[in-house]
Design an enzyme around this catalytic site. Structure first.
Site, PDB file in Angstrom:
ATOM      1  N   HIS A 145      -4.508   1.595   7.442  1.00 22.66           N
ATOM      2  CA  HIS A 145      -3.016   2.049   7.335  1.00 22.66           C
ATOM      3  C   HIS A 145      -2.909   3.254   6.601  1.00 22.66           C
ATOM      4  CE1 HIS A 145       1.594   1.579   7.883  1.00 22.66           C
ATOM      5  NE2 HIS A 145       1.411   2.355   6.848  1.00 22.66           N
ATOM      6  N   GLU A 146      -3.340   3.183   5.186  1.00 19.44           N
ATOM      7  CA  GLU A 146      -3.337   3.980   4.293  1.00 19.44           C
ATOM      8  C   GLU A 146      -4.040   5.330   4.360  1.00 19.44           C
ATOM      9  OE1 GLU A 146      -0.484   3.885   2.612  1.00 19.44           O
ATOM     10  OE2 GLU A 146      -0.258   1.772   3.009  1.00 19.44           O
ATOM     11  N   GLN A 173       3.236   9.986   1.126  1.00 13.55           N
ATOM     12  CA  GLN A 173       4.499   9.026   1.277  1.00 13.55           C
ATOM     13  C   GLN A 173       5.504   9.539  -0.090  1.00 13.55           C
ATOM     14  OE1 GLN A 173       2.546   5.081   2.201  1.00 13.55           O
ATOM     15  NE2 GLN A 173       4.199   5.245   3.393  1.00 13.55           N
ATOM     16  N   HIS A 220      -2.914   7.775   6.599  1.00 15.68           N
ATOM     17  CA  HIS A 220      -1.752   8.705   6.089  1.00 15.68           C
ATOM     18  C   HIS A 220      -2.468   9.930   5.536  1.00 15.68           C
ATOM     19  CE1 HIS A 220       2.249   6.827   6.343  1.00 15.68           C
ATOM     20  NE2 HIS A 220       1.755   5.577   5.760  1.00 15.68           N
ATOM     21  N   CYS A 279       5.784   0.336   7.947  1.00 15.18           N
ATOM     22  CA  CYS A 279       5.282   1.461   7.289  1.00 15.18           C
ATOM     23  C   CYS A 279       6.682   1.900   6.477  1.00 15.18           C
ATOM     24  CB  CYS A 279       4.965   2.815   7.810  1.00 15.18           C
ATOM     25  SG  CYS A 279       4.341   4.203   6.703  1.00 15.18           S
ATOM     26  N   LEU A 280       6.455   2.161   5.193  1.00 15.50           N
ATOM     27  CA  LEU A 280       7.493   2.386   4.119  1.00 15.50           C
ATOM     28  C   LEU A 280       8.043   3.627   4.518  1.00 15.50           C
ATOM     29  CD1 LEU A 280       6.034   1.424   0.787  1.00 15.50           C
ATOM     30  CD2 LEU A 280       7.733   0.211   2.237  1.00 15.50           C
ATOM     31  N   GLY A 334       0.829  -1.219   0.050  1.00 20.24           N
ATOM     32  CA  GLY A 334      -0.153  -0.138   0.021  1.00 20.24           C
ATOM     33  C   GLY A 334       0.856   1.362  -0.122  1.00 20.24           C
TER      34      GLY A 334
HETATM   35 ZN    ZN Z   1       2.852   3.696   5.818  1.00 17.03          ZN
END
Ligand code: ZN
Length: 188
Positions: free
Chosen positions: A152-153, A53, A156, A110-111, A48
């Site tokens: 999660h997304e 991000q 963001h 998380c990236l 995702g």
């Molecule tokens: Zn994330």
């Protein structure tokens, strides 16, 4: 084009993303952005990615969990997490509704918080309304790991990182570890 993924401490991750003008959806610029988001997510690799991000404060999310990546995982690991393949999915201006009271807790990463994971509770089931890549309204009712990804997304897009949702000892321990792994912590 693979775009750089910004890390915690970058202001755009802490801002509420702007609503996308539906007129933007049919444009070439939008199509390129979506293609880049998928490329960036696959390269990471991740399942995702939210536009903030890659430094873009717009309410856009892409999600995909390829069946072949599940093939490489332990069967029990996949079953426990209620993880399943998700086709390429684009969400524009999503709203989320948490369904029921059941929560599930697993390690989540998380990236934008690279190299870190913490046990994070999430609602088991959610409903999401959004526009898809064609500007059509869609409703998703997902549970298990796919529901975790949605929560999660969409967090963001509200300037929230999963580490903010932790509480008590887990939160204290996570922040301690995060500080240790980052010489100059800029984030809470
Ligand atoms: Zn994330």
């Amino acid at each position: 084009m693979i775009r750089p993924i910004v890390q915690t401490g970058t202001p755009v991750l802490r801002e509420r993303a702007e609503l996308v003008d539906p007129a933007f959806i049919g444009t070439k610029e939008f199509k390129i952005l979506i293609r880049d988001m998928f490329e960036t997510m696959h390269d990471a690799p991740g399942v995702g990615l939210a536009a903030p991000q890659i430094g873009i404060g717009q309410q856009i999310v892409v999600i995909e969990d390829r069946p072949e990546s599940l093939d490489d995982m332990d069967e029990e690991y996949v079953r426990e997490r209620l993880r399943e393949a998700i086709p390429p999915t684009v969400l524009v201006n999503p709203t989320i509704e948490l369904l029921g009271d059941d929560t599930i807790t697993f390690f989540e990463g998380c990236l934008s918080v690279a190299g870190f994971a913490a046990m994070t509770p999430r609602h088991k089931s959610v409903r999401v309304n959004a526009l898809n890549e064609n500007g059509d309204p869609i409703t998703l009712e997902w549970e298990g790991w796919p529901a975790r990804i949605l929560q999660h997304e969409i967090d963001h897009l509200n300037g929230t990182l999963y580490i903010d949702t932790l509480t008590g000892d887990v939160r204290r321990q996570a922040l301690r570890e995060l500080r240790r792994s980052r010489p100059t912590p800029q984030d809470r």
